[in-house]
Design a protein around this motif. Structure first.
Motif, PDB file in Angstrom:
ATOM      1  N   HIS A  80      53.871   1.519 -70.013  1.00  0.00           N
ATOM      2  CA  HIS A  80      53.248   2.196 -71.154  1.00  0.00           C
ATOM      3  C   HIS A  80      54.307   2.716 -72.115  1.00  0.00           C
ATOM      4  O   HIS A  80      54.148   2.638 -73.338  1.00  0.00           O
ATOM      5  CB  HIS A  80      52.368   3.356 -70.684  1.00  0.00           C
ATOM      6  CG  HIS A  80      51.094   2.933 -70.042  1.00  0.00           C
ATOM      7  ND1 HIS A  80      50.123   2.204 -70.695  1.00  0.00           N
ATOM      8  CD2 HIS A  80      50.620   3.135 -68.794  1.00  0.00           C
ATOM      9  CE1 HIS A  80      49.113   1.978 -69.877  1.00  0.00           C
ATOM     10  NE2 HIS A  80      49.398   2.538 -68.716  1.00  0.00           N
ATOM     11  N   LEU A  81      55.377   3.255 -71.582  1.00  0.00           N
ATOM     12  CA  LEU A  81      56.448   3.765 -72.434  1.00  0.00           C
ATOM     13  C   LEU A  81      57.055   2.633 -73.259  1.00  0.00           C
ATOM     14  O   LEU A  81      57.251   2.765 -74.473  1.00  0.00           O
ATOM     15  CB  LEU A  81      57.521   4.458 -71.592  1.00  0.00           C
ATOM     16  CG  LEU A  81      57.105   5.753 -70.905  1.00  0.00           C
ATOM     17  CD1 LEU A  81      58.196   6.228 -69.955  1.00  0.00           C
ATOM     18  CD2 LEU A  81      56.763   6.824 -71.917  1.00  0.00           C
ATOM     19  N   ARG A  82      57.325   1.525 -72.603  1.00  0.00           N
ATOM     20  CA  ARG A  82      57.921   0.378 -73.311  1.00  0.00           C
ATOM     21  C   ARG A  82      56.947  -0.198 -74.350  1.00  0.00           C
ATOM     22  O   ARG A  82      57.360  -0.624 -75.427  1.00  0.00           O
ATOM     23  CB  ARG A  82      58.395  -0.674 -72.329  1.00  0.00           C
ATOM     24  CG  ARG A  82      59.592  -0.196 -71.512  1.00  0.00           C
ATOM     25  CD  ARG A  82      60.214  -1.275 -70.663  1.00  0.00           C
ATOM     26  NE  ARG A  82      61.278  -0.756 -69.854  1.00  0.00           N
ATOM     27  CZ  ARG A  82      62.516  -0.489 -70.290  1.00  0.00           C
ATOM     28  NH1 ARG A  82      62.817  -0.695 -71.553  1.00  0.00           N
ATOM     29  NH2 ARG A  82      63.435  -0.018 -69.471  1.00  0.00           N
ATOM     30  N   GLN A  83      55.659  -0.206 -74.026  1.00  0.00           N
ATOM     31  CA  GLN A  83      54.654  -0.682 -74.979  1.00  0.00           C
ATOM     32  C   GLN A  83      54.621   0.227 -76.209  1.00  0.00           C
ATOM     33  O   GLN A  83      54.531  -0.253 -77.340  1.00  0.00           O
ATOM     34  CB  GLN A  83      53.268  -0.743 -74.335  1.00  0.00           C
ATOM     35  CG  GLN A  83      52.154  -1.173 -75.264  1.00  0.00           C
ATOM     36  CD  GLN A  83      52.265  -2.606 -75.762  1.00  0.00           C
ATOM     37  OE1 GLN A  83      52.884  -3.449 -75.119  1.00  0.00           O
ATOM     38  NE2 GLN A  83      51.684  -2.875 -76.909  1.00  0.00           N
ATOM     39  N   ALA A  84      54.723   1.528 -75.999  1.00  0.00           N
ATOM     40  CA  ALA A  84      54.743   2.458 -77.136  1.00  0.00           C
ATOM     41  C   ALA A  84      55.939   2.177 -78.039  1.00  0.00           C
ATOM     42  O   ALA A  84      55.825   2.225 -79.265  1.00  0.00           O
ATOM     43  CB  ALA A  84      54.764   3.904 -76.641  1.00  0.00           C
ATOM     44  N   VAL A  85      57.092   1.870 -77.436  1.00  0.00           N
ATOM     45  CA  VAL A  85      58.284   1.546 -78.230  1.00  0.00           C
ATOM     46  C   VAL A  85      58.083   0.229 -78.979  1.00  0.00           C
ATOM     47  O   VAL A  85      58.472   0.107 -80.138  1.00  0.00           O
ATOM     48  CB  VAL A  85      59.541   1.489 -77.334  1.00  0.00           C
ATOM     49  CG1 VAL A  85      60.738   0.958 -78.105  1.00  0.00           C
ATOM     50  CG2 VAL A  85      59.853   2.868 -76.768  1.00  0.00           C
ATOM     51  N   LEU A  86      57.457  -0.741 -78.333  1.00  0.00           N
ATOM     52  CA  LEU A  86      57.194  -2.019 -79.008  1.00  0.00           C
ATOM     53  C   LEU A  86      56.276  -1.838 -80.215  1.00  0.00           C
ATOM     54  O   LEU A  86      56.451  -2.482 -81.241  1.00  0.00           O
ATOM     55  CB  LEU A  86      56.557  -3.019 -78.033  1.00  0.00           C
ATOM     56  CG  LEU A  86      57.494  -3.645 -77.008  1.00  0.00           C
ATOM     57  CD1 LEU A  86      56.703  -4.478 -76.008  1.00  0.00           C
ATOM     58  CD2 LEU A  86      58.540  -4.510 -77.702  1.00  0.00           C
ATOM     59  N   VAL A  87      55.304  -0.953 -80.074  1.00  0.00           N
ATOM     60  CA  VAL A  87      54.341  -0.736 -81.146  1.00  0.00           C
ATOM     61  C   VAL A  87      54.928   0.142 -82.254  1.00  0.00           C
ATOM     62  O   VAL A  87      54.629  -0.049 -83.420  1.00  0.00           O
ATOM     63  CB  VAL A  87      53.037  -0.113 -80.586  1.00  0.00           C
ATOM     64  CG1 VAL A  87      52.088   0.285 -81.701  1.00  0.00           C
ATOM     65  CG2 VAL A  87      52.357  -1.086 -79.631  1.00  0.00           C
ATOM     66  N   GLY A  88      55.770   1.102 -81.889  1.00  0.00           N
ATOM     67  CA  GLY A  88      56.332   2.025 -82.884  1.00  0.00           C
ATOM     68  C   GLY A  88      57.841   2.042 -82.906  1.00  0.00           C
ATOM     69  O   GLY A  88      58.439   3.123 -82.811  1.00  0.00           O
ATOM     70  N   PRO A  89      58.498   0.882 -83.073  1.00  0.00           N
ATOM     71  CA  PRO A  89      59.966   0.845 -82.986  1.00  0.00           C
ATOM     72  C   PRO A  89      60.695   1.547 -84.130  1.00  0.00           C
ATOM     73  O   PRO A  89      61.881   1.830 -84.007  1.00  0.00           O
ATOM     74  CB  PRO A  89      60.282  -0.656 -82.998  1.00  0.00           C
ATOM     75  CG  PRO A  89      59.166  -1.247 -83.793  1.00  0.00           C
ATOM     76  CD  PRO A  89      57.944  -0.417 -83.426  1.00  0.00           C
ATOM     77  N   SER A  90      60.002   1.829 -85.214  1.00  0.00           N
ATOM     78  CA  SER A  90      60.663   2.478 -86.348  1.00  0.00           C
ATOM     79  C   SER A  90      60.133   3.891 -86.589  1.00  0.00           C
ATOM     80  O   SER A  90      60.318   4.449 -87.666  1.00  0.00           O
ATOM     81  CB  SER A  90      60.504   1.626 -87.615  1.00  0.00           C
ATOM     82  OG  SER A  90      59.133   1.464 -87.907  1.00  0.00           O
ATOM     83  N   SER A  91      59.506   4.454 -85.567  1.00  0.00           N
ATOM     84  CA  SER A  91      58.984   5.810 -85.677  1.00  0.00           C
ATOM     85  C   SER A  91      59.870   6.779 -84.895  1.00  0.00           C
ATOM     86  O   SER A  91      59.857   6.767 -83.657  1.00  0.00           O
ATOM     87  CB  SER A  91      57.551   5.873 -85.134  1.00  0.00           C
ATOM     88  OG  SER A  91      57.149   7.209 -84.959  1.00  0.00           O
ATOM     89  N   PRO A  92      60.634   7.627 -85.591  1.00  0.00           N
ATOM     90  CA  PRO A  92      61.463   8.594 -84.872  1.00  0.00           C
ATOM     91  C   PRO A  92      60.644   9.475 -83.921  1.00  0.00           C
ATOM     92  O   PRO A  92      61.103   9.808 -82.829  1.00  0.00           O
ATOM     93  CB  PRO A  92      62.098   9.434 -85.981  1.00  0.00           C
ATOM     94  CG  PRO A  92      62.067   8.558 -87.180  1.00  0.00           C
ATOM     95  CD  PRO A  92      60.818   7.726 -87.039  1.00  0.00           C
ATOM     96  N   LYS A  93      59.432   9.830 -84.333  1.00  0.00           N
ATOM     97  CA  LYS A  93      58.580  10.682 -83.497  1.00  0.00           C
ATOM     98  C   LYS A  93      58.173   9.966 -82.213  1.00  0.00           C
ATOM     99  O   LYS A  93      58.262  10.536 -81.120  1.00  0.00           O
ATOM    100  CB  LYS A  93      57.345  11.106 -84.283  1.00  0.00           C
ATOM    101  CG  LYS A  93      56.417  12.022 -83.505  1.00  0.00           C
ATOM    102  CD  LYS A  93      55.218  12.421 -84.348  1.00  0.00           C
ATOM    103  CE  LYS A  93      54.263  13.283 -83.553  1.00  0.00           C
ATOM    104  NZ  LYS A  93      53.070  13.630 -84.334  1.00  0.00           N
ATOM    105  N   THR A  94      57.741   8.729 -82.325  1.00  0.00           N
ATOM    106  CA  THR A  94      57.368   7.952 -81.134  1.00  0.00           C
ATOM    107  C   THR A  94      58.563   7.805 -80.210  1.00  0.00           C
ATOM    108  O   THR A  94      58.451   8.007 -79.001  1.00  0.00           O
ATOM    109  CB  THR A  94      56.823   6.567 -81.534  1.00  0.00           C
ATOM    110  OG1 THR A  94      55.589   6.751 -82.240  1.00  0.00           O
ATOM    111  CG2 THR A  94      56.594   5.681 -80.320  1.00  0.00           C
ATOM    112  N   LEU A  95      59.708   7.452 -80.768  1.00  0.00           N
ATOM    113  CA  LEU A  95      60.901   7.264 -79.949  1.00  0.00           C
ATOM    114  C   LEU A  95      61.327   8.568 -79.278  1.00  0.00           C
ATOM    115  O   LEU A  95      61.747   8.563 -78.117  1.00  0.00           O
ATOM    116  CB  LEU A  95      62.030   6.683 -80.795  1.00  0.00           C
ATOM    117  CG  LEU A  95      61.774   5.243 -81.262  1.00  0.00           C
ATOM    118  CD1 LEU A  95      62.680   4.879 -82.417  1.00  0.00           C
ATOM    119  CD2 LEU A  95      61.936   4.279 -80.098  1.00  0.00           C
ATOM    120  N   PHE A  96      61.210   9.676 -79.985  1.00  0.00           N
ATOM    121  CA  PHE A  96      61.528  10.970 -79.380  1.00  0.00           C
ATOM    122  C   PHE A  96      60.574  11.276 -78.226  1.00  0.00           C
ATOM    123  O   PHE A  96      60.999  11.657 -77.138  1.00  0.00           O
ATOM    124  CB  PHE A  96      61.472  12.087 -80.428  1.00  0.00           C
ATOM    125  CG  PHE A  96      61.502  13.460 -79.822  1.00  0.00           C
ATOM    126  CD1 PHE A  96      62.660  13.941 -79.237  1.00  0.00           C
ATOM    127  CD2 PHE A  96      60.377  14.267 -79.819  1.00  0.00           C
ATOM    128  CE1 PHE A  96      62.699  15.210 -78.653  1.00  0.00           C
ATOM    129  CE2 PHE A  96      60.401  15.528 -79.256  1.00  0.00           C
ATOM    130  CZ  PHE A  96      61.565  16.005 -78.666  1.00  0.00           C
TER     131      PHE A  96
END
Length: 186
Positions: A80-96
């Motif tokens: 799930h964590l990796r999927q979130a990164v795949l979906v939001g790779p340019s979102s500083p908030k998601t990555l944080f």
């Protein structure tokens, strides 16, 4: 009080208890708040939301958080964590957020990669990332692995820290920022 009821707080607390081998406290927490029934229902709704639209990083973040507290499905938290990164790779908030959940789950390499990318995209979470990273690594390791080499980031972080206990860190950040600024002029 509100901060202590946030899912991230529970994730952090459960992580501490797991690390300390206090699994009975996790079981008590689940029973006390009837987590199994409530979170099971939440997991079901989030799974439906994900099936409806796989392009929501927030849904994967929430599923990962629920996976941390209990096993609600075949997919693991890291997926799930990796999927979130795949979906939001340019979102500083998601990555944080993904980095923080990974950190509390003991997935330090994923946490470091997410935090670093978040800071490469923008400085918003530099103070929060620093506060978390310094629990498990030295300032040198943090600056080498997590915080991109940037005079602006170093100054911003130094300015955000207060108190005598942070004086050494502030001085080191200022020293490194000055060196970067001087090197960029030559």
């Amino acid at each position: 009080l509100w901060a202590r009821t946030q899912p991230t707080f529970f994730t952090e607390q459960v992580s501490r208890w797991q690390t300390a081998g206090q699994v009975e406290r996790i079981a008590m927490l689940k029973e006390q708040y009837n987590f199994s029934a409530r979170l099971g229902t939440a997991y079901e709704y989030l799974t439906r939301a994900q099936e409806s639209c796989v392009l929501s990083a927030d849904v994967d973040e929430d599923l990962a958080m629920l996976d941390f507290v209990g096993d609600y499905g075949e997919r693991t938290q890291e997926m799930h964590l990796r999927q979130a990164v795949l979906v939001g790779p340019s979102s500083p908030k998601t990555l944080f957020k993904v980095g923080t959940l990974a950190y509390f789950s003991g997935k330090d390499d994923l946490a470091v990669a997410c935090w670093r990318r978040s800071l490469e995209l923008g400085p918003t979470f530099v103070t929060q990332i620093h506060q978390l990273a310094t629990v498990r690594m030295s300032l040198d390791d943090e600056l080498r692995r997590v915080i991109p080499e940037s005079g602006e980031l170093y100054v911003r972080l130094a300015k955000s820290l207060s108190g005598d206990e942070n004086r050494t860190v502030q001085e080191e950040l200022a020293r490194r920022a000055l060196k970067l600024f001087a090197d960029s002029e030559t």
